[in-house]
Scaffold this motif. Structure first.
Motif, mmCIF file in Angstrom:
data_model
loop_
_atom_site.group_PDB
_atom_site.id
_atom_site.type_symbol
_atom_site.label_atom_id
_atom_site.label_comp_id
_atom_site.label_asym_id
_atom_site.label_seq_id
_atom_site.Cartn_x
_atom_site.Cartn_y
_atom_site.Cartn_z
ATOM 1 N N GLU A 107 0.821 -1.206 0.000
ATOM 2 C CA GLU A 107 0.000 0.000 0.000
ATOM 3 C C GLU A 107 0.859 1.263 0.000
ATOM 4 O OE1 GLU A 107 -2.584 -0.401 3.344
ATOM 5 O OE2 GLU A 107 -4.098 -1.542 2.212
ATOM 6 N N ALA A 108 2.031 1.194 0.657
ATOM 7 C CA ALA A 108 2.915 2.355 0.745
ATOM 8 C C ALA A 108 4.012 2.341 -0.316
ATOM 9 C CB ALA A 108 3.551 2.416 2.128
ATOM 10 N N TYR A 109 4.018 1.297 -1.198
ATOM 11 C CA TYR A 109 5.051 1.146 -2.238
ATOM 12 C C TYR A 109 6.452 1.108 -1.621
ATOM 13 C CZ TYR A 109 1.201 2.607 -5.341
ATOM 14 O OH TYR A 109 0.007 2.709 -5.997
ATOM 15 N N LEU A 110 6.608 0.297 -0.589
ATOM 16 C CA LEU A 110 7.889 0.168 0.090
ATOM 17 C C LEU A 110 8.638 -1.058 -0.417
ATOM 18 C CD1 LEU A 110 6.987 0.922 3.834
ATOM 19 C CD2 LEU A 110 8.225 2.400 2.246
ATOM 20 N N ASP A 111 9.927 -0.891 -0.677
ATOM 21 C CA ASP A 111 10.807 -1.998 -1.050
ATOM 22 C C ASP A 111 11.830 -2.193 0.063
ATOM 23 O OD1 ASP A 111 9.667 -2.451 -3.637
ATOM 24 O OD2 ASP A 111 10.696 -0.635 -4.319
ATOM 25 N N ARG A 112 12.142 -3.444 0.348
ATOM 26 C CA ARG A 112 13.087 -3.759 1.415
ATOM 27 C C ARG A 112 14.326 -4.433 0.828
ATOM 28 N NH1 ARG A 112 10.788 -2.950 6.289
ATOM 29 N NH2 ARG A 112 8.537 -2.578 6.180
ATOM 30 N N PRO A 113 15.510 -4.091 1.343
ATOM 31 C CA PRO A 113 16.750 -4.696 0.833
ATOM 32 C C PRO A 113 17.072 -6.035 1.491
ATOM 33 C CG PRO A 113 17.292 -3.021 2.433
ATOM 34 C CD PRO A 113 15.791 -2.998 2.292
ATOM 35 N N TYR A 114 16.111 -6.614 2.176
ATOM 36 C CA TYR A 114 16.310 -7.903 2.837
ATOM 37 C C TYR A 114 15.008 -8.694 2.734
ATOM 38 C CZ TYR A 114 13.902 -5.305 6.510
ATOM 39 O OH TYR A 114 12.999 -4.540 7.192
ATOM 40 N N GLU A 115 15.101 -9.979 3.017
ATOM 41 C CA GLU A 115 13.936 -10.852 2.915
ATOM 42 C C GLU A 115 13.009 -10.641 4.108
ATOM 43 O OE1 GLU A 115 12.946 -15.643 2.357
ATOM 44 O OE2 GLU A 115 14.998 -14.937 2.730
ATOM 45 N N LEU A 116 11.703 -10.653 3.854
ATOM 46 C CA LEU A 116 10.737 -10.587 4.934
ATOM 47 C C LEU A 116 10.600 -11.965 5.564
ATOM 48 C CD1 LEU A 116 7.707 -8.377 3.792
ATOM 49 C CD2 LEU A 116 9.281 -7.969 5.693
ATOM 50 N N LEU A 117 10.888 -12.042 6.851
ATOM 51 C CA LEU A 117 10.858 -13.313 7.565
ATOM 52 C C LEU A 117 10.175 -13.115 8.911
ATOM 53 C CD1 LEU A 117 14.615 -14.274 7.043
ATOM 54 C CD2 LEU A 117 12.678 -15.300 5.831
ATOM 55 N N TYR A 118 9.390 -14.104 9.328
ATOM 56 C CA TYR A 118 8.875 -14.074 10.691
ATOM 57 C C TYR A 118 10.014 -14.474 11.617
ATOM 58 C CZ TYR A 118 5.836 -14.547 14.723
ATOM 59 O OH TYR A 118 5.251 -14.388 15.956
ATOM 60 N N PRO A 119 10.234 -13.736 12.704
ATOM 61 C CA PRO A 119 11.408 -14.015 13.546
ATOM 62 C C PRO A 119 11.331 -15.368 14.243
ATOM 63 C CG PRO A 119 10.537 -11.815 13.963
ATOM 64 C CD PRO A 119 9.522 -12.523 13.131
ATOM 65 N N PRO A 120 12.306 -16.243 14.025
ATOM 66 C CA PRO A 120 12.423 -17.426 14.881
ATOM 67 C C PRO A 120 12.896 -16.971 16.255
ATOM 68 C CG PRO A 120 14.322 -17.273 13.443
ATOM 69 C CD PRO A 120 13.395 -16.151 13.042
ATOM 70 N N VAL A 121 12.516 -17.676 17.297
ATOM 71 C CA VAL A 121 12.828 -17.227 18.659
ATOM 72 C C VAL A 121 13.842 -18.175 19.288
ATOM 73 C CG1 VAL A 121 11.899 -16.617 20.908
ATOM 74 C CG2 VAL A 121 10.508 -16.255 18.853
ATOM 75 N N ASP A 122 14.981 -17.607 19.667
ATOM 76 C CA ASP A 122 16.037 -18.404 20.303
ATOM 77 C C ASP A 122 15.790 -18.584 21.795
ATOM 78 O OD1 ASP A 122 17.695 -18.636 17.930
ATOM 79 O OD2 ASP A 122 18.129 -16.511 18.184
ATOM 80 N N TYR A 123 15.303 -17.538 22.444
ATOM 81 C CA TYR A 123 15.044 -17.607 23.882
ATOM 82 C C TYR A 123 13.570 -17.300 24.093
ATOM 83 C CZ TYR A 123 15.655 -17.091 28.905
ATOM 84 O OH TYR A 123 15.550 -17.252 30.260
#
Length: 270
Positions: A107-123
């Motif tokens: 909707e905002a025409y935003l581009d990201r220089p990295y992959e969109l990922l759901y954060p895995p949780v270490d702790y």
């Protein structure tokens, strides 16, 4: 992204979007990044800053909850040790969470220089009062559901910081996406923590940082008062108490806040 609060051990950056706060905490033991923000240019600036200050210290990344504006920056910090609540790690619909980011980006025409990922949780935070010790730095966690179903509060010692997530803001009343009773429980937890006297700085997810205990108490009480008036309006249908409340609190973004209030009333009636 502007620095709105800075001490020798902490920097709080405010985004141009939603006045969302991203916090960087530095101790001898670690660098802790909290909620890395949303706008790509701001995230890149944070990445650059952390690379400059990190040295050999481990980088920890704390997520207060899984709302789209709080998780979108994870892809720029995949080298961090992640911390989040059990519900964030095990119950949240991860695909839907990423779709929410993608929808706003589109909707905002935003581009990201990295992959969109759901954060895995270490702790994973599984218990009320669970602690994590990294050298002399201690993080203590508390369940903070209500705004959404997977939030946590964090107290950082010996610094006396309360990382509040999307609670106790000075620019917005409670946005209740999940549960009014659980929201009230979270506010009661915050009230106990503040009354205990060890919290010297409270950092909300949106709005201003405060070092004043009286202001911390005021914000929590104002949030509890809002829950009361919303529950009353869901029964009576009268909007006047809400309008007086908004005027008394001095909230600026009235059109958006009115829509949020209507959504809260809808949740209560459902």
């Amino acid at each position: 992204m502007n620095i709105i609060y800075k001490r020798s051990f902490i920097s709080v950056y405010s985004s141009m979007m939603y006045r969302m706060n991203t916090t960087i905490i530095e101790t001898h033991d670690l660098v802790l990044l909290v909620d890395p923000g949303y706008l790509p240019s701001e995230i890149q600036a944070l990445r650059h800053h952390i690379d400059e200050i990190r040295d050999s210290r481990p980088l920890y990344l704390l997520f207060t909850h899984s709302d789209f504006d709080h998780i979108a920056g994870y892809g720029a910090f995949t080298d961090a040790i992640t911390i989040a609540g059990q519900a964030f790690a095990e119950q949240t619909d991860q695909e839907q969470a990423i779709r929410d980011v993608q929808l706003y980006d589109d909707e905002a025409y935003l581009d990201r220089p990295y992959e969109l990922l759901y954060p895995p949780v270490d702790y994973v935070i599984r218990e009320e009062g669970q602690t994590l010790h990294i050298g002399n730095t201690q993080l203590t966690f508390y369940i903070a559901h209500g705004h959404n179903p997977d939030g946590i509060l964090t107290v950082v010692e010996p610094l006396g910081l309360l990382i509040a997530g999307d609670y106790a803001s000075d620019i917005e009343f409670p946005f209740v996406y999940y549960s009014f009773p659980e929201y009230r429980e979270t506010l009661n937890t915050m009230q106990r923590l503040v009354a205990g006297g060890s919290v010297r700085v409270m950092i909300p997810g949106h709005g201003s940082v405060t070092e004043k205990q009286a202001e911390m108490e005021r914000r929590v009480k104002a949030s509890l008062a809002y829950l009361d008036l919303a529950e009353a309006e869901a029964v009576s249908g009268s909007r006047q108490p809400f309008e007086r409340f908004v005027e008394r609190q001095g909230y600026r973004y009235s059109l958006s806040l009115t829509r949020r209030h209507e959504n809260n009333i809808k949740l209560l009636r459902e």
